[in-house]
Design an enzyme around this catalytic site. Structure first.
Site, PDB file in Angstrom:
ATOM      1  N   LYS A  54      41.003  33.356  31.847  1.00 47.72           N
ATOM      2  CA  LYS A  54      42.107  32.385  32.341  1.00 47.72           C
ATOM      3  C   LYS A  54      42.365  31.185  31.591  1.00 47.72           C
ATOM      4  O   LYS A  54      43.143  30.718  31.516  1.00 47.72           O
ATOM      5  CB  LYS A  54      41.996  32.346  33.955  1.00 47.72           C
ATOM      6  CG  LYS A  54      42.166  33.829  34.761  1.00 47.72           C
ATOM      7  CD  LYS A  54      41.931  33.462  36.306  1.00 47.72           C
ATOM      8  CE  LYS A  54      40.961  32.701  36.794  1.00 47.72           C
ATOM      9  NZ  LYS A  54      39.687  33.621  36.678  1.00 47.72           N
ATOM     10  N   ARG A 102      42.539  32.230  45.534  1.00 46.93           N
ATOM     11  CA  ARG A 102      41.557  33.150  45.381  1.00 46.93           C
ATOM     12  C   ARG A 102      41.182  33.790  46.765  1.00 46.93           C
ATOM     13  O   ARG A 102      40.217  34.729  46.719  1.00 46.93           O
ATOM     14  CB  ARG A 102      40.378  32.134  45.154  1.00 46.93           C
ATOM     15  CG  ARG A 102      39.558  32.498  43.821  1.00 46.93           C
ATOM     16  CD  ARG A 102      38.598  31.622  43.621  1.00 46.93           C
ATOM     17  NE  ARG A 102      37.696  31.771  42.537  1.00 46.93           N
ATOM     18  CZ  ARG A 102      37.747  31.178  41.440  1.00 46.93           C
ATOM     19  NH1 ARG A 102      39.035  30.457  40.972  1.00 46.93           N
ATOM     20  NH2 ARG A 102      36.800  31.431  40.464  1.00 46.93           N
ATOM     21  N   ARG A 126      29.094  32.814  27.546  1.00 51.15           N
ATOM     22  CA  ARG A 126      29.616  31.565  27.889  1.00 51.15           C
ATOM     23  C   ARG A 126      28.446  30.531  28.401  1.00 51.15           C
ATOM     24  O   ARG A 126      28.442  29.465  28.093  1.00 51.15           O
ATOM     25  CB  ARG A 126      30.663  31.487  28.835  1.00 51.15           C
ATOM     26  CG  ARG A 126      31.538  30.353  29.196  1.00 51.15           C
ATOM     27  CD  ARG A 126      32.602  30.552  29.854  1.00 51.15           C
ATOM     28  NE  ARG A 126      32.229  30.484  31.269  1.00 51.15           N
ATOM     29  CZ  ARG A 126      33.315  30.727  32.257  1.00 51.15           C
ATOM     30  NH1 ARG A 126      34.593  30.754  31.958  1.00 51.15           N
ATOM     31  NH2 ARG A 126      32.831  30.687  33.319  1.00 51.15           N
ATOM     32  N   ARG A 158      27.832  24.637  32.046  1.00 49.48           N
ATOM     33  CA  ARG A 158      28.067  25.010  33.254  1.00 49.48           C
ATOM     34  C   ARG A 158      27.014  25.593  34.111  1.00 49.48           C
ATOM     35  O   ARG A 158      26.413  26.516  33.817  1.00 49.48           O
ATOM     36  CB  ARG A 158      29.408  26.014  33.785  1.00 49.48           C
ATOM     37  CG  ARG A 158      30.595  25.264  33.404  1.00 49.48           C
ATOM     38  CD  ARG A 158      31.925  26.123  33.655  1.00 49.48           C
ATOM     39  NE  ARG A 158      31.728  26.954  34.681  1.00 49.48           N
ATOM     40  CZ  ARG A 158      32.841  27.632  35.221  1.00 49.48           C
ATOM     41  NH1 ARG A 158      33.895  27.701  34.573  1.00 49.48           N
ATOM     42  NH2 ARG A 158      32.589  28.513  36.018  1.00 49.48           N
ATOM     43  N   ARG A 189      29.233  35.422  41.990  1.00 44.72           N
ATOM     44  CA  ARG A 189      30.735  35.299  41.663  1.00 44.72           C
ATOM     45  C   ARG A 189      31.568  36.403  41.503  1.00 44.72           C
ATOM     46  O   ARG A 189      32.805  36.332  42.250  1.00 44.72           O
ATOM     47  CB  ARG A 189      30.807  34.297  40.554  1.00 44.72           C
ATOM     48  CG  ARG A 189      30.653  32.801  40.665  1.00 44.72           C
ATOM     49  CD  ARG A 189      30.085  32.090  39.406  1.00 44.72           C
ATOM     50  NE  ARG A 189      31.184  32.026  38.503  1.00 44.72           N
ATOM     51  CZ  ARG A 189      31.118  31.791  37.420  1.00 44.72           C
ATOM     52  NH1 ARG A 189      30.080  31.495  36.867  1.00 44.72           N
ATOM     53  NH2 ARG A 189      32.205  32.034  36.366  1.00 44.72           N
TER      54      ARG A 189
END
Ligand code: ADP
Length: 193
Positions: free
Chosen positions: A14, A89, A128, A134, A145
């Site tokens: 996204k 969400r 990632r 992060r 998640r």
């Protein structure tokens, strides 16, 4: 105005596709993940509260993100349209968004859902995690998640399916191929308003 939701699980691309879409169409990008991380970096009360949830991979409470989106809508009165990324969400967020837009005589034009296999998602998120910096890109948090997504976020697509606004787009392939799939859907709707 043309308002669109870019929908998909964590790691579906996204963020990457949003950047390309805003460059092409000049949409105002509203990423709740980015807005929350910005609050955290400024150490605001909202940010400090949100961080507790984000570090565990859990969703931040609805009223927090809805309030944040409400201010963002108010602060951007003259835009060509909004690109919602990572929001809504939950079903409650989707309902709240419709109400907020209605107050401005606006609505969602389309929800584009990036379709990516779970196997590919885990691979991308772990990769990632090695470079993003992060704190929520480690294996345990990634698992939470994805669970949160399956439990609370995937029902959001039913909400837009009911109003015939949900469109699936292939989320695997090269960045350009995926982008083409998205722009095709936008272009077929944007001039027909
Ligand atoms: P990703 O899509 O890769 O999970 P995001 O940057 O969109 O990344 O979100 C990171 C975290 O921020 C989420 O795990 C969640 O804790 C929080 N978050 C972002 N958007 C929302 C939202 N709309 N509602 C609740 N929590 C959110």
């Amino acid at each position: 105005m043309f308002n669109l939701i870019l929908f998909g699980p964590p790691g579906s691309g996204k963020g990457t596709q949003s950047e390309k879409l805003i460059a092409k169409y000049n949409f105002k990008h509203l990423s709740t993940g980015d807005l929350l991380r910005n609050e955290i970096s400024k150490k605001t009360p909202l940010g400090l509260e949100a961080k507790k949830f984000m570090d565990k991979g859990q969703l931040v409470p609805d009223e927090v993100v809805i309030g944040m989106i409400s201010s963002a809508l108010d602060n951007n009165p003259n835009v060509v349209g909004f690109l919602f990324d990572g929001f809504p969400r939950t079903a409650a967020q989707a309902e709240a968004l419709d109400k907020l837009l209605e107050l401005k005589h606006q609505s969602i034009n389309v929800m584009l859902a990036l379709d990516v296999s779970e196997e590919e998602l885990v691979k991308r998120l772990q990769k990632r995690g090695e470079t993003s910096g992060r704190t929520d890109d480690n294996q345990q948090v990634i698992r939470t998640r994805i669970l949160e997504y399956n439990r609370k976020t995937s029902p959001v697509s039913d909400y837009y399916r009911k109003s015939k606004k949900a469109v699936m787009v292939k989320g695997e392939g090269t960045i350009e191929e995926i982008f083409k799939g998205l722009t095709k859907e936008i272009d077929s709707r944007i001039h027909k308003k």
